[in-house]
Design a protein around this motif. Structure first.
Motif, short mmCIF file in Angstrom:
data_model
loop_
_atom_site.label_atom_id
_atom_site.label_comp_id
_atom_site.label_asym_id
_atom_site.label_seq_id
_atom_site.Cartn_x
_atom_site.Cartn_y
_atom_site.Cartn_z
N ARG A 206 71.34 53.24 7.47
CA ARG A 206 70.26 52.38 7.89
C ARG A 206 69.16 53.39 8.04
N SER A 207 69.18 54.52 8.63
CA SER A 207 68.08 55.24 8.66
C SER A 207 67.64 56.01 7.51
N PHE A 208 68.49 56.16 6.50
CA PHE A 208 68.00 56.62 5.22
C PHE A 208 67.12 55.86 4.39
N SER A 209 67.74 54.43 4.74
CA SER A 209 66.97 53.48 4.01
C SER A 209 65.50 53.11 4.55
N PHE A 210 65.05 53.82 5.64
CA PHE A 210 63.89 53.50 6.13
C PHE A 210 63.44 55.16 6.70
N HIS A 211 63.09 55.72 5.83
CA HIS A 211 62.21 56.99 5.93
C HIS A 211 63.04 58.04 6.83
N LYS A 231 61.95 53.56 31.10
CA LYS A 231 61.20 54.77 31.25
C LYS A 231 61.17 55.56 29.65
N ILE A 232 61.69 54.65 28.76
CA ILE A 232 61.46 55.20 27.30
C ILE A 232 60.20 54.60 26.84
N ASN A 233 59.57 55.22 25.83
CA ASN A 233 58.29 54.73 25.14
C ASN A 233 59.07 53.96 24.00
N HIS A 234 58.66 52.66 23.87
CA HIS A 234 58.92 51.98 22.77
C HIS A 234 58.65 52.38 21.55
N TRP A 235 57.46 52.99 21.37
CA TRP A 235 57.03 53.33 20.06
C TRP A 235 57.43 54.60 19.57
N ASP A 236 58.13 55.53 20.34
CA ASP A 236 58.64 56.57 19.89
C ASP A 236 59.72 56.80 18.81
N TYR A 237 60.06 57.79 18.17
CA TYR A 237 61.12 57.88 17.24
C TYR A 237 60.84 59.33 16.72
N ASP A 238 62.11 59.67 15.92
CA ASP A 238 62.02 61.02 15.35
C ASP A 238 62.64 60.89 13.96
N ILE A 239 62.45 61.85 12.96
CA ILE A 239 63.03 61.86 11.88
C ILE A 239 63.84 63.29 11.82
N LYS A 240 65.10 63.26 11.88
CA LYS A 240 65.87 64.60 11.74
C LYS A 240 66.18 65.05 10.36
N GLU A 241 66.21 63.67 9.36
CA GLU A 241 66.54 64.18 8.07
C GLU A 241 65.71 63.32 7.38
N LEU A 242 65.28 63.68 6.13
CA LEU A 242 64.38 62.94 5.36
C LEU A 242 65.10 61.69 4.59
N GLY A 243 64.39 60.62 4.90
CA GLY A 243 65.03 59.31 4.18
C GLY A 243 64.00 58.76 2.90
N PHE A 244 64.11 57.45 2.88
CA PHE A 244 63.25 57.07 1.61
C PHE A 244 62.92 55.52 2.07
N LYS A 245 61.91 55.08 1.37
CA LYS A 245 61.36 53.72 1.67
C LYS A 245 62.16 52.71 0.74
N TYR A 246 63.37 52.27 1.34
CA TYR A 246 64.18 51.63 0.51
C TYR A 246 64.50 50.37 1.26
N ASN A 247 63.95 50.05 2.46
CA ASN A 247 64.44 48.88 3.12
C ASN A 247 64.02 47.29 2.31
N MET A 248 64.79 46.38 2.74
CA MET A 248 64.57 44.87 2.21
C MET A 248 63.58 44.39 3.22
N ASN A 249 62.85 43.44 2.67
CA ASN A 249 61.78 42.75 3.62
C ASN A 249 62.28 41.25 3.73
N ASP A 250 61.50 40.52 4.61
CA ASP A 250 61.90 39.02 5.02
C ASP A 250 61.55 38.29 3.62
N LEU A 251 60.56 38.40 3.00
CA LEU A 251 60.22 37.73 1.87
C LEU A 251 61.43 37.53 0.97
#
Ligand code: PLP
Length: 387
Positions: A206-211, A231-251
Motif C-alpha cells: 500500500r505504501s509503495f503505491s502511494f509515494h 495527541k497525534i497530529n492527523h496530518w503527520d506522515y513519514d516516508i522511510k522508503e521511496l514509493g510511486f504514484k500508483y494508487n487507484m482513484n474513486d472515479l
C-alpha cells in the motif's frame, strides 16, 4: 450484409457505469477514497484472499509486487518469451535481470521443461503470464517454484475470474496482478489490482503505491475531521522508503465496481463467441487455433489463430473491414530486450503465424459469421495468396 468495419476489442460500457460515476460526481470525490476501498473489498471477497490493492495499471501492480520483495540488484527473474512488454519491464525497473523462458508449442505460456533449464541459483522470482487468458500449468509451476524458493507473481492482465483446476487464476502464486486497461476483460479506463495473502508485505504494498507514505491518505483525511484527535497530529506522515504514484482513484473504482458486477457476463459472452468461432472454422485446413481453448470456467481475452500466411491473411481481413493484430512479438526481438537474448525456438517460430481476430462481449454472432466466412474464403484459396 452492409459494409463492415469490425473493431478488434471494444469495452462493454453502458448506463450502468454512468450510474456509478454519477454517485462519485455527486459527492465531488473522484480521487483516492471510499470507492477504492469498496472495490478492493469486492475483490478480496471474490478471490477469497486477505488483501486486494487497487492501483492505476497492471504494470504498477507487477512493479509494486516485485519491488516490495527487495531482491538484491542483479538477481534474475524468469519471464515468458512472449508477453506484453510490462511483464519484463518491471524486472528491469527493480534493477533485476529478465531470463526469457520459451513457450509451449500448443499455447503461448511458459514451457515447464525450459523453465527448469533456464533456472539458476541467481533466480529469485517467476512471472507466469496466463497469455490471452489461457492458464499456465500452475499445478507444476507452483510446487517447483516453492522448492526453489521463488516468489511467484502471476500476471493476470489478460484474464479475470478464470478458474484452473478448481482454483482462481491470480490466487495460485504469492501475488496476482490484474489489468483494467480499456481493452481488457473488464475496464476502468486504465487500472489494476493486486491480490495477495501476504500479511508481511501488505503495508509495504500500500505504501509503495502511494509515494512510500507510512499513513493511508484516506485515514489521514478522515482524522482531520474527527472530534478527538488525541495527541497525534492527523496530518503527520513519514516516508522511510521511496514509493510511486500508483494508487487507484474513486472515479476508476466506480467504473470498476459496475464492470465487476458483470464479470460473469463479460467472461461468458466471450466464451460463447469463441465457441462459435471454433465451430465455424473447424474445417479449415490452413487455420489453427493458438490455444486449446477450454471454455468451462474460463476467462479468455483473446481469439487467436495461427496461419502460415499470416501477413496475407491480415491484409485480406483489412480489405474486408475486419481489424486484426499480432499478439505478440517475442520480447528478445525488441531492441531494449536484445541484450537478454535466450534460446527460445518455439517463440521464434510461433509468433510468425499469430493473428488475433475481433473478440469483445458485444460482438454480434452475425459479425462472427461474417468474419469466419472471410477467413474460410482465405483458407479455401490459400495457395493463391503469395507470400
Ligand atoms: C500480459 C500483460 N501484462 C501486463 C500488461 C500491462 O497492463 P496495463 O496496461 O494495465 O499496465 C498487459 C497489458 O496489455 C498485458 O497484456
Amino acid at each position: 450484409m452492409k459494409k463492415n468495419r469490425i473493431r478488434l476489442f471494444k469495452p462493454a460500457l453502458s448506463n450502468k457505469e454512468i450510474f456509478e460515476i454519477k454517485k462519485v460526481f455527486s459527492k465531488s470525490w473522484v480521487g483516492y477514497g471510499p470507492k477504492v476501498k469498496s472495490f478492493e473489498k469486492m475483490w478480496s471477497k471474490f478471490f477469497k484472499v486477505k488483501h486486494a490493492v487497487g492501483v492505476n495499471s497492471c504494470t504498477a501492480a507487477l512493479h509494486t509486487a516485485l519491488a516490495v520483495n527487495k531482491f538484491k540488484k542483479g538477481k534474475k527473474v524468469l519471464v515468458p518469451a512472449i508477453s506484453f512488454s510490462a511483464s519484463a519491464a518491471v524486472v528491469i525497473y527493480c534493477g533485476l535481470t529478465p531470463v526469457f523462458v520459451d513457450i509451449n508449442k500448443d499455447d503461448l505460456n511458459m514451457n515447464f521443461e525450459d523453465l527448469k533449464r533456464k533456472f539458476s541459483k541467481d533466480c529469485v522470482a517467476i512471472i507466469p503470464v496466463h497469455f490471452g487468458g489461457h492458464p499456465c500449468h500452475m499445478e507444476k509451476i507452483i510446487p517447483w517454484a516453492k522448492k526453489k524458493r521463488l516468489t511467484v507473481i502471476e500476471d493476470c492482465a489478460e484474464t479475470c475470474g478464470g478458474i484452473y483446476k478448481g482454483k482462481k487464476l491470480g490466487t495460485w502464486g504469492d501475488y496476482g496482478c490484474f489489468s483494467f486497461e480499456e481493452k481488457k476483460i473488464m475496464t476502468t479506463g486504465d487500472g489494476g489490482m493486486i491480490v495477495t495473502n501476504d500479511e508481511k508485505k501488505i503495508k509495504n504494498l500500500r505504501s509503495f503505491s502511494f509515494h512510500g507514505w507510512d499513513k493511508d491518505p484516506l485515514l489521514r483525511h478522515k482524522k482531520s475531521l474527527s472530534k478527538s484527535s488525541g495527541k497525534i497530529n492527523h496530518w503527520d506522515y513519514d516516508i522511510k522508503e521511496l514509493g510511486f504514484k500508483y494508487n487507484m482513484n474513486d472515479l476508476m473504482a466506480s467504473i470498476g465496481i459496475s464492470q465487476f458486477k458483470q464479470i460473469n457476463w463479460l467472461n461468458n459472452s466471450r466464451s460463447n463467441l469463441i465457441k462459435l468461432y471454433m465451430t465455424q472454422l473447424r474445417n479449415c485446413k490452413n487455420i489453427k487455433f493458438t490455444f486449446p481453448y477450454e471454455l468451462r470456467n474460463a476467462s479468455y481475452w483473446m481469439l487467436s489463430i495461427r496461419c502460415k500466411k499470416r501477413d496475407q491473411l491480415i491484409k485480406y481481413l483489412r480489405k474486408h473491414g475486419i481489424a486484426s493484430s499480432v499478439h505478440l512479438k517475442p520480447l528478445p526481438l525488441l531492441t531494449v530486450y536484445k541484450k537478454y537474448k535466450s534460446k527460445i525456438p518455439n517463440a521464434l517460430k510461433t509468433w510468425k503465424e499469430l493473428v488475433s481476430l475481433p473478440l469483445f462481449p458485444e460482438l454480434k454472432k452475425t459479425e462472427v459469421k461474417y468474419i469466419t466466412n472471410i477467413v474460410k474464403k482465405f483458407d479455401q484459396n490459400f495457395k493463391n495468396f503469395k507470400k
